[in-house]
Design an enzyme around this catalytic site. Structure first.
Site, PDB file in Angstrom:
ATOM      1  N   GLY A  30     -18.241  -3.091   0.095  1.00 49.72           N
ATOM      2  CA  GLY A  30     -18.228  -3.102  -1.364  1.00 49.72           C
ATOM      3  C   GLY A  30     -17.436  -1.946  -1.957  1.00 49.72           C
ATOM      4  N   ARG A  31     -16.249  -1.694  -1.369  1.00 49.22           N
ATOM      5  CA  ARG A  31     -15.378  -0.578  -1.803  1.00 49.22           C
ATOM      6  C   ARG A  31     -16.119   0.755  -1.736  1.00 49.22           C
ATOM      7  NH1 ARG A  31     -11.530  -3.924  -3.318  1.00 49.22           N
ATOM      8  NH2 ARG A  31     -12.136  -5.832  -4.366  1.00 49.22           N
ATOM      9  N   GLY A  32     -16.961   0.859  -0.728  1.00 45.64           N
ATOM     10  CA  GLY A  32     -17.700   2.101  -0.508  1.00 45.64           C
ATOM     11  C   GLY A  32     -19.034   2.178  -1.213  1.00 45.64           C
ATOM     12  N   PHE A  33     -19.297   1.264  -2.143  1.00 50.54           N
ATOM     13  CA  PHE A  33     -20.527   1.345  -2.933  1.00 50.54           C
ATOM     14  C   PHE A  33     -21.760   1.110  -2.073  1.00 50.54           C
ATOM     15  CE2 PHE A  33     -22.657   0.005  -7.153  1.00 50.54           C
ATOM     16  CZ  PHE A  33     -22.839   1.322  -7.522  1.00 50.54           C
ATOM     17  N   SER A  56     -13.025  -5.019   2.461  1.00 55.20           N
ATOM     18  CA  SER A  56     -14.048  -4.387   1.609  1.00 55.20           C
ATOM     19  C   SER A  56     -15.458  -4.835   1.977  1.00 55.20           C
ATOM     20  CB  SER A  56     -13.769  -4.670   0.125  1.00 55.20           C
ATOM     21  OG  SER A  56     -12.588  -4.035  -0.299  1.00 55.20           O
ATOM     22  N   PRO A  57     -15.802  -4.845   3.278  1.00 55.30           N
ATOM     23  CA  PRO A  57     -17.155  -5.277   3.662  1.00 55.30           C
ATOM     24  C   PRO A  57     -18.236  -4.290   3.234  1.00 55.30           C
ATOM     25  CG  PRO A  57     -16.033  -4.359   5.557  1.00 55.30           C
ATOM     26  CD  PRO A  57     -15.006  -4.429   4.452  1.00 55.30           C
ATOM     27  N   TYR A  84       0.845  -1.185   0.000  1.00 57.95           N
ATOM     28  CA  TYR A  84       0.000   0.000   0.000  1.00 57.95           C
ATOM     29  C   TYR A  84       0.888   1.246   0.000  1.00 57.95           C
ATOM     30  CZ  TYR A  84      -3.553  -3.334   1.693  1.00 57.95           C
ATOM     31  OH  TYR A  84      -4.393  -4.412   1.856  1.00 57.95           O
TER      32      TYR A  84
END
Length: 330
Positions: free
Chosen positions: A208-211, A205-206, A56
């Site tokens: 959904g990458r912010g979606f 990513s719980p 990262y």
């Protein structure tokens, strides 16, 4: 703070951890001061599991986390990863290495960047198919013997590879993407195997990458350097289809009296005490919102509604671009 245990004999951690990746790259511009303040606020709120990786930045996220935990090391279950190779001159490219000598060198470099004398959970970020997993895990086990690492983890590994690895040394945690819209651990048998072997699932990513927060309504919402612009799930008709799913989650959240993010995290938490989500954020306000999910209890009817909206194959589009999907075992 609610707690959960990583694996059969692993450390006790906060029920929600903090993913630190987005503080350094991938999700648009960052602010180191706010990121460090967010980590401090997380520790103040009782969050103990912090997650980073050498790739990262590359490398800069470990430095940032190290600065943030200086003087507070005893409050942290510190997790980092090795194995994904990046060229700073061409950061979009990816390679993988599980060679024993690379494992040892990577651990020493991470310890230096983090400013600590040991890593609590050390993950193999991606499996190197050119190196027998027994050799890679053997080198990681040597780090435990040396006192540099306490527990071993793997990330996005297949059930077969995990089973082989666990015969060399106990695996404490599997880190894989898991959320309402990514159910691969269920479908590929890795979650079942983890439960058989007593391995925790650390869900990255719980949201959904912010979606799943409902904050993203059009591709233009992403900053110019946000990698989600090139993610298949956020492109074209895939975006339109997936947005319709999110709007239904928003409706359920309104009925429940919580935010969509809290509802999505509550769903992950409800899937088992052996699952620890690590939602990422670089802002204190979002951290507080995420922690509110710990107070959201979903009843059977609500879980059934979410299952109807989000069956395992509901989301469309690959999780990553082809270059990254090539390194994920199934």
């Amino acid at each position: 703070m609610q707690t959960r245990t990583l694996g059969k004999n692993g450390p006790t951690v906060s029920a929600l951890g903090l993913g630190c990746m987005g503080m350094s790259e991938f999700y648009g511009s960052g602010d180191d001061a706010e990121s460090i303040a967010t980590i401090h606020h997380a520790l103040d709120r009782g969050v103990t599991l912090l997650d980073t990786a050498d790739m990262y930045g590359p490398f800069t996220n470990e430095v940032l986390v190290g600065k943030a935990i200086k003087g507070r090391r005893e409050q942290v279950v510190l997790a980092t990863k090795f194995g994904l190779l990046r060229d700073p001159a061409q950061p979009q490219l990816r390679g993988v290495s599980g060679r024993p000598e690379y494992v040892r060198a990577s651990c020493d470099a991470s310890l230096m960047r983090l400013g600590v004398d040991h890593i609590d959970v050390y993950y193999q970020h991606r499996v190197d198919r050119s190196v027998p997993i027994e050799e890679t895990i053997g080198a990681m086990a040597d780090l435990v013997t040396a006192g540099k690492v306490r527990y071993l983890g793997m990330s996005e590994a297949s059930a077969g590879t995990i089973e082989r690895a666990s015969k060399v040394h106990p695996i404490t945690a599997l880190q894989s993407e898991y959320s309402l819209w990514t159910r691969d651990p269920e479908e590929h048998g890795t979650l079942a195997l983890c439960r058989k072997l007593g391995i925790a699932l650390v869900a990255y990513s719980p949201l959904g990458r912010g979606f799943l927060t409902g904050a993203i309504t059009r591709p233009e919402d992403f900053e110019a350097d946000d990698y989600r612009r090139s993610n298949p799930r956020f492109q074209g008709e895939n975006f339109t289809h997936n947005l319709r799913l999110v709007k239904q989650v928003q409706g359920l959240a309104e009925e429940k009296g919580c935010s969509p993010a809290q509802l999505a995290l509550a769903w992950v938490l409800a899937q088992g005490q052996d699952i620890v989500p690590i939602p990422g954020t670089k802002r204190r306000s979002r951290l507080d919102e995420n922690l509110g999910a710990l107070e959201v209890e979903l009843n059977k009817a609500e879980l059934a509604s979410l299952a109807e909206i989000f069956p395992p194959d509901a989301a469309v589009g690959e999780r990553y671009a082809p270059v990254a999907m090539a390194h994920i075992e199934t």
